[in-house]
Design a protein around this motif. Structure first.
Motif, PDB file in Angstrom:
ATOM      1  N   PRO A 174      16.621  24.936  61.648  1.00 53.65           N
ATOM      2  CA  PRO A 174      16.621  23.791  60.723  1.00 53.65           C
ATOM      3  C   PRO A 174      17.413  23.962  59.613  1.00 53.65           C
ATOM      4  O   PRO A 174      17.607  24.904  58.934  1.00 53.65           O
ATOM      5  N   ARG A 175      18.199  23.037  59.344  1.00 57.36           N
ATOM      6  CA  ARG A 175      19.525  23.057  58.608  1.00 57.36           C
ATOM      7  C   ARG A 175      19.040  23.493  57.043  1.00 57.36           C
ATOM      8  O   ARG A 175      19.662  24.044  56.269  1.00 57.36           O
ATOM      9  N   GLU A 176      17.842  22.825  56.607  1.00 56.78           N
ATOM     10  CA  GLU A 176      17.427  23.256  55.459  1.00 56.78           C
ATOM     11  C   GLU A 176      17.062  24.633  55.193  1.00 56.78           C
ATOM     12  O   GLU A 176      16.968  25.451  53.954  1.00 56.78           O
ATOM     13  N   ARG A 177      16.972  25.706  56.123  1.00 54.36           N
ATOM     14  CA  ARG A 177      16.664  26.994  56.203  1.00 54.36           C
ATOM     15  C   ARG A 177      17.927  27.750  56.246  1.00 54.36           C
ATOM     16  O   ARG A 177      18.124  29.005  55.946  1.00 54.36           O
ATOM     17  N   MET A 178      19.252  26.953  56.323  1.00 57.27           N
ATOM     18  CA  MET A 178      20.603  27.793  56.306  1.00 57.27           C
ATOM     19  C   MET A 178      21.267  27.634  55.207  1.00 57.27           C
ATOM     20  O   MET A 178      21.653  26.412  54.692  1.00 57.27           O
ATOM     21  N   ILE A 179      21.609  28.713  54.416  1.00 58.53           N
ATOM     22  CA  ILE A 179      22.315  28.581  53.101  1.00 58.53           C
ATOM     23  C   ILE A 179      23.634  29.406  53.158  1.00 58.53           C
ATOM     24  O   ILE A 179      23.685  30.560  53.548  1.00 58.53           O
ATOM     25  N   ARG A 180      24.569  28.790  52.426  1.00 62.61           N
ATOM     26  CA  ARG A 180      25.885  29.484  52.391  1.00 62.61           C
ATOM     27  C   ARG A 180      25.998  30.031  51.248  1.00 62.61           C
ATOM     28  O   ARG A 180      25.665  29.184  49.931  1.00 62.61           O
ATOM     29  N   LEU A 181      25.996  31.284  51.001  1.00 65.22           N
ATOM     30  CA  LEU A 181      25.850  31.904  49.726  1.00 65.22           C
ATOM     31  C   LEU A 181      27.229  31.948  48.924  1.00 65.22           C
ATOM     32  O   LEU A 181      27.191  32.541  47.707  1.00 65.22           O
ATOM     33  N   GLY A 182      28.321  31.565  49.365  1.00 66.93           N
ATOM     34  CA  GLY A 182      29.650  31.535  48.747  1.00 66.93           C
ATOM     35  C   GLY A 182      30.146  33.013  48.785  1.00 66.93           C
ATOM     36  O   GLY A 182      29.785  33.861  49.475  1.00 66.93           O
ATOM     37  N   ASN A 183      30.672  33.264  47.635  1.00 69.00           N
ATOM     38  CA  ASN A 183      31.386  34.914  47.378  1.00 69.00           C
ATOM     39  C   ASN A 183      30.027  35.540  46.871  1.00 69.00           C
ATOM     40  O   ASN A 183      30.114  35.916  45.780  1.00 69.00           O
ATOM     41  N   SER A 184      29.067  36.117  47.685  1.00 69.06           N
ATOM     42  CA  SER A 184      28.124  36.699  47.167  1.00 69.06           C
ATOM     43  C   SER A 184      28.441  38.073  46.543  1.00 69.06           C
ATOM     44  O   SER A 184      27.515  38.874  46.004  1.00 69.06           O
ATOM     45  N   SER A 185      29.452  38.711  47.203  1.00 70.20           N
ATOM     46  CA  SER A 185      29.856  39.982  46.771  1.00 70.20           C
ATOM     47  C   SER A 185      30.088  39.714  45.200  1.00 70.20           C
ATOM     48  O   SER A 185      29.757  40.793  44.330  1.00 70.20           O
ATOM     49  N   GLY A 186      31.178  38.939  45.161  1.00 71.51           N
ATOM     50  CA  GLY A 186      31.438  38.507  43.482  1.00 71.51           C
ATOM     51  C   GLY A 186      30.071  38.120  42.619  1.00 71.51           C
ATOM     52  O   GLY A 186      30.110  38.553  41.508  1.00 71.51           O
ATOM     53  N   GLU A 187      29.169  37.328  43.237  1.00 71.67           N
ATOM     54  CA  GLU A 187      28.086  36.818  42.518  1.00 71.67           C
ATOM     55  C   GLU A 187      27.049  38.080  42.245  1.00 71.67           C
ATOM     56  O   GLU A 187      26.578  38.143  41.291  1.00 71.67           O
ATOM     57  N   GLY A 188      26.966  38.926  43.332  1.00 70.02           N
ATOM     58  CA  GLY A 188      26.266  39.886  42.979  1.00 70.02           C
ATOM     59  C   GLY A 188      26.825  40.752  42.072  1.00 70.02           C
ATOM     60  O   GLY A 188      25.952  41.300  41.218  1.00 70.02           O
ATOM     61  N   ALA A 189      28.061  41.036  41.878  1.00 70.27           N
ATOM     62  CA  ALA A 189      28.707  41.849  40.929  1.00 70.27           C
ATOM     63  C   ALA A 189      28.376  40.998  39.586  1.00 70.27           C
ATOM     64  O   ALA A 189      28.206  41.659  38.645  1.00 70.27           O
ATOM     65  N   ARG A 190      28.617  39.776  39.424  1.00 74.47           N
ATOM     66  CA  ARG A 190      28.359  39.276  38.123  1.00 74.47           C
ATOM     67  C   ARG A 190      26.909  39.352  37.773  1.00 74.47           C
ATOM     68  O   ARG A 190      26.703  39.587  36.556  1.00 74.47           O
ATOM     69  N   GLN A 191      25.999  39.209  38.565  1.00 73.82           N
ATOM     70  CA  GLN A 191      24.463  39.413  38.219  1.00 73.82           C
ATOM     71  C   GLN A 191      24.232  41.063  37.807  1.00 73.82           C
ATOM     72  O   GLN A 191      23.452  40.989  36.900  1.00 73.82           O
ATOM     73  N   VAL A 192      24.937  42.018  38.436  1.00 75.09           N
ATOM     74  CA  VAL A 192      24.736  43.201  38.183  1.00 75.09           C
ATOM     75  C   VAL A 192      25.370  43.571  36.672  1.00 75.09           C
ATOM     76  O   VAL A 192      24.703  44.357  36.008  1.00 75.09           O
TER      77      VAL A 192
END
Lengths: 535, 535
Positions: free
Chosen positions: A457-475
């Motif tokens: 189901p499409r509502e369960r499918m998520i594009r995270l974008g540049n999650s490596s960069g976002e992960g780095a931002r969060q850390v």
């Protein structure tokens, strides 16, 4: 420069975008106690004791800063801003165990606190300038990884790094890339390079080795063990990064040679490691990394994935640059509509365009389920030469399609093998996350149509974008997130796909569009039925 | 070189010579776990985790050592020797909070573990080569502090350090002194400079500032606060010391501008801070530092002391070098017997010889209690020109005696003021400790005779030798002793003698031999009675 593309840092919703800010560096404003008679403490001792009391942890003051401390104390300024860098360790209460003084300034300078989050891809490097007070991204810049001149892919770079000179050259090139991107994000503002006081960085294991000047040879040699998964905090100065010399630099930890900090960042951003329900995570780049799990366990595997999605492999394939066809639709009369990056005349097709094209060729009935042109033709022209930038037809050939099918087969098989390998089935997948160099751009609908992604189901499918960069931002913004990353890395069980005998069986099954077993793709069946009815 | 003298590191018994060895650096021999399938940890991660388990603390691995770790792991050597340096902090259990990897070697290299303990005096610098496995001193070397060429005393050095160039020159000179002494202690053995992996150092506050390249200007300017009392652990490399570049360097902490780590080392060595009974500690050099206290409290004061004991001030005064008269006896017929350093023809008189001479002049009846020659002569010849090295008479003049009386008065007054200032009397002193540049050599008997030291039962009077160097050796060998030093420093209350109005009163009283009040010096009275009876 036309080689810049817009980076989507977080395209869809995730569960981890709000968290308390507790960055890798700290700026605190203090007042030193007035000097009293009988107090024979040096200014350095007084400052250290004040900070220790304030923070409740040990504080290191480097020799190089001691003279400045006295100078600032001697001036009668009341308020002092102290900048501190976290060290690598956490105490039993999961708090940073000690801090290191980086800077001391007169007055309250705490309104200005900048760091960078970095995503180093084998091909593309992105630098985000982050306001560490609000957590917001103030600017971003991206460029090719300058290492490309010494090797297009990871393996050729590992080879080039075999000699000390080669390793030094590769380190120099990535540091040069970062320095020029840092320069770029500062341009046009009053921000100076030295104002950037912390770096957090997501990358694959090889890129981290090259950045740190460590020979990655063991990564591609049995038993395929990297030199280091978690280098812990070092200083920017040690690798020649031209920002504040004492700035701490933290690389998201890897799990092994083929599962890097970029993937750990993706898991962090998805929040799948905190969910009760089962999630499946796919990082699709030149290599693919796949993770399944929930709050209790995480299993990962990796393998070759998308060389066909990159420029060079398909006839008109190109990187996602200006003029690249990035979306394609083909109607039932085989009329093509498309878009290009920046809307300029078409030069070629990038990864997302190729997946769209493959899906549309299939839905429009130009190719059959075995991905062969029905009418036996060798190629289909997407844009005729009168419309292209170079005056040549842009087409997709049978050979291109075969390449794409291998890529989609590899990704799809890896996902299936992983899900079955942990004793689950696709229906149990509560959330599917797509990330990575291509995963962040590939249209989910077409990816399901060709069978690259499972049909959920499409509502369960998520594009995270540049999650490596976002992960780095969060850390960068949270020591708790840093600890969380280290816990994620420690929790992952690596699943060796090459040892798995069912891989080749499944790979055979994935050679069809969307799959040998069409029952696994009900939404694609629906689409086909609708299109066929239209005819 | 004739400018070397034998250093007594610990001439008499103390309570602190036996303690468990837990040095500033650690060499541990480990075996890394064999690589198992499914273990994707890098060699650096595996080593770090093994060390963390072994030590029960955090372990930092510098980037510069990561490549070596992999190389050593790749060779099939089973045993690995890891050298670690302590960090500055202690945890709640008073254990070192974290360790930093310095070196990694194949095989068991733990039988070889060397450090240096250093005493930096304004005049003389001593380096002790210490075996950190047994705690023993393997060799020692001493030299003048090369800074002397830019200023004889502390004040002139502080002046010379006012400009950045002057400060850099002074730092360069002391580092040069240390490097040449390190070279010297290694000479004739297979020990290389890089084998020395830890340094602990006792010195006055100004010497520490100059060594670290910190401007000591504030030490001699109101409110007389140093830049730093406790610089904590730095690395040898930071100041240009040519030993192992990552060697930790720790300076015994100061208490203030005029109470340095050399005194803290002395207190540590005496053990007075752990005794129930009251102790009095005197560090007599160019300046004097005095401490009274017990396990519950410590009070200290400082002031000018012994310029007259140094070369230059008295007519034939000289440093304790070859040919210096270091002991003198004068019989009732005014015949002089003496000894010189190394037994060579006399060149002059050093501090211990001067105190002996003053005592003997008094006991033999040549000078009266006001320290004037009975017969009004201007000088007394100790060695006639036919016996001296230079063919000139060596004498002690009335002017020299006056200078010596000022020194003895200053020291004696400081001791009295301190004892009375804390509400005690001399009889309550359970132990008297003598240390410092002169204190370690001055003969106790003569020092009591002239009233420099109080007249206590001799078994309570202890010469500590070079307790700054010995304190440095103990701290080099024991992290617990390091913490103990920091606790001693924190515990000391500084007593400002210049504020004390009774000082001048008492100083007037101390102008006599041994004191205005002879009742305070019963043993001197006894000696006088015996000698007078003999006449």
């Amino acid at each position: 420069m036309d080689k810049k593309k817009k980076i989507v840092i977080l395209s869809d919703q995730t569960s981890s975008s709000a968290f308390p800010l507790d960055p890798l560096t700290k700026k605190i404003v203090i007042k030193l106690p007035p000097r009293r008679g009988g107090d024979n403490r040096g200014d350095v001792d007084t400052l250290r004791q004040t900070l220790v009391r304030e923070l409740g942890t040990a504080v290191t003051i480097p020799l190089s800063k001691m003279a400045e401390i006295q100078k600032i104390r001697q001036s009668q300024d009341q308020q002092i801003t102290v900048t501190l860098a976290a060290d690598s360790f956490f105490d039993a209460q999961e708090q940073v165990q000690s801090w290191r003084l980086m800077e001391i300034e007169k007055g309250d300078q705490s309104a200005f606190h900048l760091g960078v989050a970095v995503d180093i891809g084998t091909t593309t490097v992105v630098v985000y300038l982050v306001d560490m007070i609000t957590g917001q991204i103030l600017g971003q810049a991206s460029d090719y990884n300058h290492q490309i001149q010494l090797g297009e892919d990871i393996l050729s770079r590992i080879m080039a790094a075999a000699s000390p000179e080669g390793l030094a050259a590769l380190q120099g090139l990535i540091v040069e890339t970062l320095n020029s991107l840092v320069e770029e994000v500062c341009q046009g503002s009053s921000i100076k390079r030295e104002d950037i006081i912390a770096v957090c960085l997501g990358a694959n294991t090889t890129m981290i080795h090259l950045l740190l000047g460590l020979n990655p040879a063991s990564i591609c040699r049995a038993p395929y063990i990297p030199m280091v998964n978690n280098p812990e905090i070092i200083t920017a100065r040690e690798i020649g990064l031209q920002i504040h010399p004492l700035a701490p630099l933290y690389c998201l930890p890897s799990v092994g040679s083929y599962l890097g900090g970029d993937v750990i960042g993706g898991i962090l951003v998805s929040g799948m490691h905190k969910e009760e329900g089962l999630s499946l995570f796919a990082d699709v780049g030149t290599n693919g990394e796949f993770v399944i799990g929930n709050q209790d366990w995480l299993v990962a595997c990796a393998g070759a994935a998308g060389p066909a999605l990159e420029g060079g492999v398909t006839e008109w394939g190109m990187r996602a640059e200006e003029g690249a066809i990035d979306s394609v639709a083909i109607d039932d009369d085989f009329h093509v509509t498309y878009t290009t990056i920046h809307g300029t005349p078409a030069k070629g097709i990038c990864g997302s365009g190729l997946i769209d094209a493959l899906a549309e060729l299939f839905l429009s009935g130009l190719i059959d389920r075995a991905a062969h042109f029905f009418d036996g033709r060798e190629a289909f022209i997407l844009v005729t030469k009168d419309e292209t930038a170079h005056g040549k037809d842009i087409f997709i050939s049978q050979k291109d399609i075969n390449n794409l099918m291998r890529t989609k087969g590899a990704v799809n098989t890896a996902l299936e093998v992983l899900v079955e390998g942990v004793g689950c089935s696709m229906e149990e997948i509560y959330k599917f996350y797509a990330a990575g160099a291509f995963g962040q751009y590939i249209p989910i609908e077409s990816a399901v149509t060709v069978g690259l992604y499972p049909d959920l189901p499409r509502e369960r499918m998520i594009r995270l974008g540049n999650s490596s960069g976002e992960g780095a931002r969060q850390v960068l913004l949270s020591n708790a997130k840093r600890l969380e990353c280290e816990k994620i890395a420690a929790k992952i069980t690596y699943f060796e796909m090459n040892d798995n005998i069912s891989f080749m069986d499944k790979y055979a099954g994935s050679k069809f569009l969307p799959h040998t077993n069409l029952d696994l793709y009900p939404s694609v069946q629906d689409k086909l039925n609708k299109r066929r009815r239209g005819k």
